[in-house]
Design a protein around this motif. Structure first.
Motif, PDB file in Angstrom:
ATOM      1  N   ASP A  42       0.956  -1.174  -0.069  1.00 12.50           N
ATOM      2  CA  ASP A  42       0.003  -0.030   0.058  1.00 12.50           C
ATOM      3  C   ASP A  42       0.842   1.271  -0.193  1.00 12.50           C
ATOM      4  OD1 ASP A  42      -2.224  -1.529  -0.009  1.00 12.50           O
ATOM      5  OD2 ASP A  42      -2.620  -1.319   2.184  1.00 12.50           O
ATOM      6  N   PHE A  43       2.037   1.461   0.746  1.00 15.11           N
ATOM      7  CA  PHE A  43       2.753   2.525   0.929  1.00 15.11           C
ATOM      8  C   PHE A  43       3.553   2.610  -0.299  1.00 15.11           C
ATOM      9  CE2 PHE A  43       7.157   4.415   1.326  1.00 15.11           C
ATOM     10  CZ  PHE A  43       6.717   5.320   2.435  1.00 15.11           C
ATOM     11  N   ASP A  45       2.762   1.653  -3.314  1.00 13.64           N
ATOM     12  CA  ASP A  45       1.695   2.100  -4.389  1.00 13.64           C
ATOM     13  C   ASP A  45       1.358   3.340  -4.176  1.00 13.64           C
ATOM     14  OD1 ASP A  45       1.601  -0.618  -5.442  1.00 13.64           O
ATOM     15  OD2 ASP A  45      -0.300  -0.927  -4.389  1.00 13.64           O
ATOM     16  N   SER A  46       1.251   3.911  -2.947  1.00 12.25           N
ATOM     17  CA  SER A  46       1.039   5.451  -2.651  1.00 12.25           C
ATOM     18  C   SER A  46       2.063   6.019  -3.157  1.00 12.25           C
ATOM     19  CB  SER A  46       0.311   5.552  -1.314  1.00 12.25           C
ATOM     20  OG  SER A  46      -0.902   4.638  -1.244  1.00 12.25           O
ATOM     21  N   TYR A  47       3.200   5.774  -2.862  1.00 16.20           N
ATOM     22  CA  TYR A  47       4.589   6.648  -3.166  1.00 16.20           C
ATOM     23  C   TYR A  47       5.336   5.888  -3.993  1.00 16.20           C
ATOM     24  CZ  TYR A  47       2.316   8.849   0.882  1.00 16.20           C
ATOM     25  OH  TYR A  47       1.440   9.481   2.055  1.00 16.20           O
ATOM     26  N   GLU A  76       6.980  12.423 -11.295  1.00 12.80           N
ATOM     27  CA  GLU A  76       6.484  11.067 -10.974  1.00 12.80           C
ATOM     28  C   GLU A  76       6.571  10.000 -11.855  1.00 12.80           C
ATOM     29  OE1 GLU A  76       2.106   9.472  -9.154  1.00 12.80           O
ATOM     30  OE2 GLU A  76       2.618  11.545  -9.005  1.00 12.80           O
TER      31      GLU A  76
END
Length: 210
Positions: free
Chosen positions: A63-64, A66-68, A134
């Motif tokens: 999750d981390f 994918d978010s960052y 990004e």
């Protein structure tokens, strides 16, 4: 010069010149590479930690990740900052132990300037290529590792072969897995660097050269 039998021998002019050049080169290399083996061992360990940490985050904190997706950049910056500080400390102490004079200070300044230039290039080239965003952040490590590995190879060619070999090994440990193993590439690179660390340790044990 005299032999064991008491006979006097003299070096030929070309032999004398070769001896002088060899002595000068040895002294120069010692100044520029003071503490280099310890620094290589330290960096091999640091890079191993960085690779395995990146893999652990990508695998166990999805999750981390994918978010960052740009997290490898700050992660590597934080971990390698300890290497920069450690390198300066080891090099400074080794240099002072070798020779506390002005020549050693000048050599230290040149080595510091060289690696600061390599570090600056490693940061500026991704920016010049438009990767500091990004969408391009995943390609930044490819540029960073290439520049740093090239820095080691060039420095080693001029001063000490083992440093050039370390640069080649570091590049191979990064690029080969990333083109062959996809998602598990950081883990493979980490273990490859661990193998490189072991090889350097064995070389030190065999030769006794620090």
């Amino acid at each position: 010069m005299s032999t064991d039998t008491g006979e006097s021998t003299a070096l030929k002019p070309d032999e004398s010149w070769e001896t002088v050049l060899s002595t000068m080169h040895g002294a120069r290399s010692a100044m520029y590479t003071a503490g280099s083996t310890a620094i290589l061992l330290m960096w091999a360990g640091i890079i191993t930690i960085a690779y395995l940490t990146q893999y652990a985050i990508s695998t166990f904190a999805t999750d981390f990740a994918d978010s960052y997706p740009w997290f490898p950049g700050p992660l590597w910056a934080i971990i390698t900052s300890f290497g920069v500080i450690g390198s300066m400390t080891i090099g400074h102490r080794a240099g002072r132990a070798l020779s506390p004079g002005l020549a050693m200070q000048h050599a230290g300044i040149r080595v510091f300037a060289y690696w600061m230039t390599v570090t600056a290039a490693a940061g500026l080239l991704p920016g010049a290529a438009g990767l500091w965003n990004e969408s391009g952040s995943e390609k930044i490590p490819f540029v960073l590792m290439g520049v740093i590995a090239l820095g080691y190879v060039l420095f080693g060619i001029l001063n000490r072969t083992v440093i050039a070999a370390f640069g080649v090994g570091m590049a191979a440990a990064f690029y080969v897995p990333h083109y062959l193993f996809d998602d598990i590439a950081p883990a493979v690179s980490g273990f490859a660097m661990l193998g490189l660390l072991g090889a350097i340790a064995m070389w030190v044990r065999r030769t006794g050269e620090w």
